[in-house]
Design an enzyme around this catalytic site. Structure first.
Site, PDB file in Angstrom:
ATOM      1  N   HIS A  47      25.684  37.102  -0.603  1.00  0.00           N
ATOM      2  CA  HIS A  47      24.946  36.999   0.656  1.00  0.00           C
ATOM      3  C   HIS A  47      23.607  37.736   0.632  1.00  0.00           C
ATOM      4  O   HIS A  47      22.888  37.713   1.616  1.00  0.00           O
ATOM      5  CB  HIS A  47      25.808  37.548   1.802  1.00  0.00           C
ATOM      6  CG  HIS A  47      26.903  36.609   2.215  1.00  0.00           C
ATOM      7  ND1 HIS A  47      27.829  36.127   1.323  1.00  0.00           N
ATOM      8  CD2 HIS A  47      27.213  36.041   3.414  1.00  0.00           C
ATOM      9  CE1 HIS A  47      28.669  35.317   1.969  1.00  0.00           C
ATOM     10  NE2 HIS A  47      28.316  35.251   3.221  1.00  0.00           N
TER      11      HIS A  47
ATOM     12  N   GLU B 241      23.266  23.653   6.519  1.00  0.00           N
ATOM     13  CA  GLU B 241      21.902  24.154   6.375  1.00  0.00           C
ATOM     14  C   GLU B 241      20.938  23.069   5.923  1.00  0.00           C
ATOM     15  O   GLU B 241      19.820  22.959   6.443  1.00  0.00           O
ATOM     16  CB  GLU B 241      21.870  25.318   5.368  1.00  0.00           C
ATOM     17  CG  GLU B 241      22.687  26.537   5.772  1.00  0.00           C
ATOM     18  CD  GLU B 241      24.162  26.411   5.426  1.00  0.00           C
ATOM     19  OE1 GLU B 241      24.534  25.406   4.759  1.00  0.00           O
ATOM     20  OE2 GLU B 241      24.963  27.286   5.818  1.00  0.00           O
TER      21      GLU B 241
ATOM     22  N   HIS C 230       9.483   0.631  -8.468  1.00  0.00           N
ATOM     23  CA  HIS C 230      10.854   0.206  -8.205  1.00  0.00           C
ATOM     24  C   HIS C 230      10.871  -1.113  -7.462  1.00  0.00           C
ATOM     25  O   HIS C 230      10.866  -1.147  -6.227  1.00  0.00           O
ATOM     26  CB  HIS C 230      11.572   1.284  -7.384  1.00  0.00           C
ATOM     27  CG  HIS C 230      11.621   2.630  -8.057  1.00  0.00           C
ATOM     28  ND1 HIS C 230      10.532   3.460  -8.129  1.00  0.00           N
ATOM     29  CD2 HIS C 230      12.632   3.281  -8.691  1.00  0.00           C
ATOM     30  CE1 HIS C 230      10.854   4.572  -8.776  1.00  0.00           C
ATOM     31  NE2 HIS C 230      12.124   4.499  -9.134  1.00  0.00           N
TER      32      HIS C 230
ATOM     33  N   HIS D  51      15.974  -1.694 -11.075  1.00  0.00           N
ATOM     34  CA  HIS D  51      15.828  -0.602 -10.100  1.00  0.00           C
ATOM     35  C   HIS D  51      14.471   0.082 -10.204  1.00  0.00           C
ATOM     36  O   HIS D  51      13.741   0.170  -9.222  1.00  0.00           O
ATOM     37  CB  HIS D  51      16.945   0.438 -10.291  1.00  0.00           C
ATOM     38  CG  HIS D  51      16.661   1.742  -9.623  1.00  0.00           C
ATOM     39  ND1 HIS D  51      16.907   1.948  -8.285  1.00  0.00           N
ATOM     40  CD2 HIS D  51      16.115   2.894 -10.085  1.00  0.00           C
ATOM     41  CE1 HIS D  51      16.534   3.181  -7.953  1.00  0.00           C
ATOM     42  NE2 HIS D  51      16.060   3.783  -9.029  1.00  0.00           N
TER      43      HIS D  51
END
Lengths: 740, 740
Positions: free
Chosen positions: B550, B487, B102, B339
């Site tokens: 859950h 999280e 890149h 890129h």
């Protein structure tokens, strides 16, 4: 705008259908309408006709998120109060009976819930799947008793009082979080925070897309809103940021999200971890933002906010509604203790007393019941009217109607499979990512609900539909979705699209390793039976130089272990087409396609029928189902297995080569079929796959050998990594010889 | 502020150590310093002493993100230009040689990279692990040639010119993305977008915490900055939003992030998916935001921005640097084509010509080399000075110095294990999440680098350290981290903390099922050898009513398949303590502890030594290693296996019960040990685990039976679900009897 025209029509229809005076709401003198601030943008209501209610109870609430609870109580509000308290106590009572659940949110959000389901939303409770219904998503899914109470009051057969009494019990229709596959009336499955608002973005995208494709200047056949309630938790999750950034970018003007701003999270005040300026962030994301300062009793504020939100047509709206969690509970409101536990008998009594609610548990006052009962005939009328409109549309716009019908019903156009490309061993070698693009481009023209895109890797994942432009704010009729680098939001948005109506088949794409970013959304697809197609390229060390951060190892195994997902790893063009065939046919099971970056040959022996069985013989020189050795592989390694077989056969061995393109499909076959592929007596078995060997024992058996990679990959040209990590023909031959 | 004091000292030390004039920069007359805008907050430089450079090349760049490239070239800039172009061409040449990589980012970000490594950052190239160094994170990891070029120029032994020439080759120290475990000088492993900026938040948190704990009014022993470069991709990822929201909340003033705003992503202009107002969003998150409009050549703008960022001490700073991707390439700059692919020989030549760079590949001009060479003696001086300061600190503050030393070196205080709680079968039954809290609270006082927290579930995960307060903006010396419902950000922040220095042992917590939200960060912990402890409670259907959203099913298997992770599922207090013991001792392998919500008995036969072996016998009434049947289980189901064994023994069977608390540890044992636990001749084996059976075949063998759950869970009281899904003693007994 055509939108408001249609809305008025719908309102008019509703009014006509009720036994109350049939004057459309926007023709009512204001003193007769629901409240002084109601208007044609809100549903008409008959509250003002009931003037015999008791004075609204005034609750004691501790210092809390809502600065002042003073309000002038008018007689018009009394039945609203009563309805709102009915919702609160249904939630309180159900949680109490289950001794499990989350009463805090329903108690705080009952006012907005009431206004949405009783005054604003258009739906038919006796047909929860009526296509043109408004969609509602409770992103803060733990507060599901709010929605169950609302569905119950609104007349949905799925939530009877018995269902409320069996909240959170085995096989009840009122599970601990809202589950679309259990409870008609629930649009999407929520609970894991942030998923719901991202689903809602998908639902709103679906509406905007269909409206742009199918509405005509003289006929607005697609026209609904998407509402959501999200909490602080949803706001903190990255997935909601990703989805909301896209919602702003796409200008989803008919998405209206209520942010239950109660300042309390499980760990206490949100101040301990969440002090960002949410309003400003949403403005930065291109949303219209409104703040309702008193969500506890400020009904008119809520109504005005919805009106304002509807007037803003080029942006989604966030209505920040400041509420008191557990509103009405004198000792537990405004604290985390009311978030996720039953109030306890004593506090329930105190709350009953505080809110002047002398009724037994699960009581719905007769006037409340009667008031809500109008939704059944009104909803039926809405659907009838829409059906009539659609019949007219069908006459005038036959082709469009046929397409739209496919999307609404999920019926596949006959002969669609014929569009899938076919390959022979003579077809040029190609990467399965490229072959996948051929399939995508073959399917999109024949499947009206087929649309999708990539998380900023369209040119690597090969997912562009060449005949369509980009779905953008001003070109929403197009079908290439541009998700940016937002894998998690992408997955959850696609789940929303898939669940908008059965004929949508969304696909989405990134590198296979980045399923780690969107695993929660893939699991939600599996659980909620959303048939999204996850197009996952760069599926192994075969991607080469990008190295171990980009090379999946454990990913195949991790999805094979997940329920209700087809994990495909096709080996060539035929298998890729076969995987798409299965994926399209199975609307209730999401499919993941792991596709190669590198070129692969078109293998003799692969077949679409084989793919449908998950594991099948692609070549065999044995007789009587007793090969000397069985070689198995998937994807790019099936070629290696085939080459090893060629060499072994030259040495006189009877070798069978099996493709294990989908373990789930193979495992679902009858034992007789399994025995025909993997005869128990043939214990000389070798598998090869450029990923973890974890799980392969199931097929190679206790005496077989699994060749794979039980470490992270490396940065180097692909051929070099294959060789260094022992994913070679030579390794297969050596293993085979050691066994037979 | 003490910060600037120490900084001046360091600057002074650097200058003294060089062969250049020793006047500290802030005493230099401005005409002699690097540029008119440099100040005491930037490193001194000797550029102005070199005045014989050619006129700076003027590049042709197409219409691009940077509005105007006009600037007045001064002679002071010429060597900077030359150094910047050296960086650009090292990147171009390495990518070209590898034909992979890149080049776009290094070409655009070379100016900020140069200023950071040459003028601003404090480090010792000959000791990349010197504790008080500034940290740099390339969050946009694909641009790694930028960092390799900088490390090479700065004198790091890890990146020689030969390493640059073997970019992206097998076993090179210059892999395709930055990997801390391959290349000294790389702080964290990046590539998966958004991870790096979240790691940087963790690094900055670590610094703020240590500074608050250990600095004294008379002695600032901890004092460094954390710098990061992130791109549009990082900005779009939810994980970066989560981490940056926390960085703002915590007021991490020494975190300075450069946003490479080049308007190009892989799919084209960022306009197609990313139109949010990033500046405003970061302001909403509590960051200070600065815009450098010309990042291509506006060196003074960059310098001024860094100065301003350092002056803002109570907020992290985002410096948006608008650049042109692939700057200097006449035909490819400002387009996605630059890129992620080599420029190609022709375009390399065109770029050489455009930037007036007549040198052969990998050339570093002598004056550039000479200029950068000062970092070796200066870095050595910085470390020497700091070591002297630490010696003084040690004399005055002996206890604090000992603690800090533990954190810096990773040496564990002797006898730390004795703090772990012990249990006997008579100890009360308890949930392993509670027993885990006992361990956490036992360890924190004896392990100076132990800290952590939960994603808004502290009271469910049981993770609060009772002897400490909350790490907050104004109490950063405390050790309870409050992550909010974030999280993914939590995991990546903990990775950053763990990699700050070897003695940090961060833990973080949520429900086990929500590892799906943070799987990418757990994998990065595993790959980058960050010994984070992931405390995952509510580990099965045993959580009950919250239901299938859950309830983990496939999660144990999915982590057992992941390389370099210990997946523990302890059955009681002894095993929980054992898991923590292994976790603390293995700093290069993250551990996941799956812990129960429900009470479990303390089982006879469990042991810490057993846990260290991963699988071990907890009870056996057989003789001669020939039981009739072997029952195996983990966590909450080990009790079921033990009870089944009791019943079977009453019927006269010889039954062995084996705990498989960590598969990875068992698999690492010698064959003789494995045979002693699972003798090959005993094929009657039954496993029970409240999760998928996927993978269990490895231990139950081809004739055994695995009892588990190969579907999603359900919402109901836990006991009911266990019974309905067949996770029972009766099922084990039945299976056992069918086998022996």
């Amino acid at each position: 705008m055509a939108t408001s025209l249609s809305l008025s029509k719908a309102i008019s229809a509703r009014s006509t259908a009720t036994h109350h005076p049939s004057t459309p709401a926007h023709h009512l003198p204001s003193s007769l309408s629901l409240s002084s601030s109601s208007s044609s943008l809100l549903k008409p209501s008959s509250f003002s006709l009931k003037t015999t209610q008791r004075v609204a109870p005034r609750a004691t609430v501790r210092a809390s998120a809502v600065e002042s609870l003073d309000k002038s109580v008018t007689s018009e509000d009394t039945l609203v109060d009563k309805s709102v308290n009915t919702i609160r106590f249904l939630a309180i009572d159900a949680v109490e009976k289950a001794n499990s659940g989350h009463p805090g949110l329903p108690m705080g959000c009952a006012p907005m819930g009431h206004i949405l389901y009783d005054e604003v939303m258009r739906y038919n409770p006796k047909n929860p799947y009526w296509f043109n219904r408004d969609r509602f998503v409770l992103s803060a899914g733990h507060g599901c008793m709010l929605q169950y109470a609302l569905l119950h009051l609104a007349g949905y057969d799925s939530v009877t009082v018995e269902d409320l009494k069996s909240f959170r019990q085995w096989e009840s229709r009122t599970p601990g979080h809202p589950e679309n596959f259990e409870t008609p009336g629930i649009e999407v499955t929520t609970g894991p925070l942030g998923q719901g608002i991202a689903n809602a973005v998908g639902l709103a995208l679906a509406e905007k897309h269909l409206a742009a494709r199918f509405n005509k200047p003289d006929m607005e056949i697609v026209d609904h809103y998407t509402y959501a309630i999200l909490g602080d938790g949803c706001q903190m999750e990255g997935v909601s940021q990703e989805a909301c950034s896209l919602a702003g970018h796409w200008g989803l003007g008919k998405l209206i999200a209520f942010y239950d701003d109660n300042h309390i999270s499980i760990d206490g005040s949100t101040d301990i971890a969440f002090t960002e300026d949410v309003d400003k962030r949403f403005e930065a994301l291109g949303w219209h933002v409104i703040w309702v300062k008193n969500g506890n009793t400020g009904y008119d504020e809520i109504r005005a906010a919805i009106r304002e939100a509807k007037a803003v047509k080029d942006k989604p709206t966030l209505i920040k509604v400041t509420t008191t969690i557990g509103y009405g509970s004198p000792n537990k409101s405004n604290s985390y203790s009311v978030h996720g536990s039953a109030l306890g008998a004593k506090e329930v009594e105190a709350t009953r007393s505080n809110l002047v609610w002398p009724h037994e548990p699960f009581h719905v006052p007769e006037d409340v019941k009667k008031h809500w009962s109008r939704h059944t005939p009104e909803g039926a009328s809405l659907e009838t009217e829409w059906n009539a409109k659609f019949a007219e549309y069908e006459k005038k716009y036959t082709d469009e109607a046929a397409e739209l019908k496919c999307i609404i019903t999920g019926e596949l156009p006959s002969g669609w499979e014929k569009a899938l490309p076919t390959y022979t061993p003579e077809s040029p070698a190609d990467a399965t990512r490229n072959l996948s693009q051929q399939c995508l481009n073959a399917l999109a023209p024949v499947l009206p609900g087929f649309l999708g895109g990539s998380a900023d890797l369209a040119s690597s994942n090969m997912t562009l539909l060449k005949m369509f432009g980009n779905f953008q704010k001003d070109t929403p009729e197009e079908r290439n979705l541009r998700f940016g680098v937002r894998e998690h939001g992408m997955g959850s948005i696609c789940n929303g699209i898939a669940l908008h109506c059965p004929g949508f088949i969304p696909y989405c794409a990134t590198f296979f390793v980045f399923t780690d970013y969107m695993r929660a959304s893939i699991r939600m697809a599996a659980l909620s039976q959303a048939g999204v197609i996850f197009v996952m390229t760069h599926d192994s060390i075969g991607l080469g130089e990008d190295g171990p951060t980009h090379q999946p190892i454990e990913h195949l195994a991790s999805f094979r272990a997940m329920p209700n997902v087809f994990m495909f790893r096709p080996a060539d063009g035929t298998e890729t087409a076969g995987a798409y065939r299965v994926a399209v046919l199975n609307k209730k099971t999401p499919s993941i396609l792991a596709l190669s970056r590198q070129k692969l040959p078109q293998l003799p022996g692969t077949s679409i029928e084989g793919v449908e069985k998950g594991g099948y013989i692609i070549s065999d020189n044995s007789k009587g189902n007793t090969p000397d050795v069985i070689l198995m592989g998937t994807g790019s390694e099936l070629e290696i297995a085939a080459k090893a077989a060629d060499d072994l056969r030259k040495e006189g061995k009877a070798v069978r080569v099996v493709s294990f393109v989908s373990w789930e499909l193979f495992d679902a076959q009858p034992d007789s079929y399994k025995e025909s592929v993997l005869p128990a007596d043939v214990t000389a078995r070798v598998s090869i796959e450029a990923g973890t060997t974890f799980g392969w024992l199931k097929y190679v058996g206790c005496k077989g050998k699994a060749i794979g990679i039980d470490r992270f990959g490396a940065s180097a040209p692909a051929d070099k990594i294959y060789k260094e990590l022992g994913i070679t023909k030579e390794a297969v031959i050596e293993a085979a010889k050691s066994l037979c």
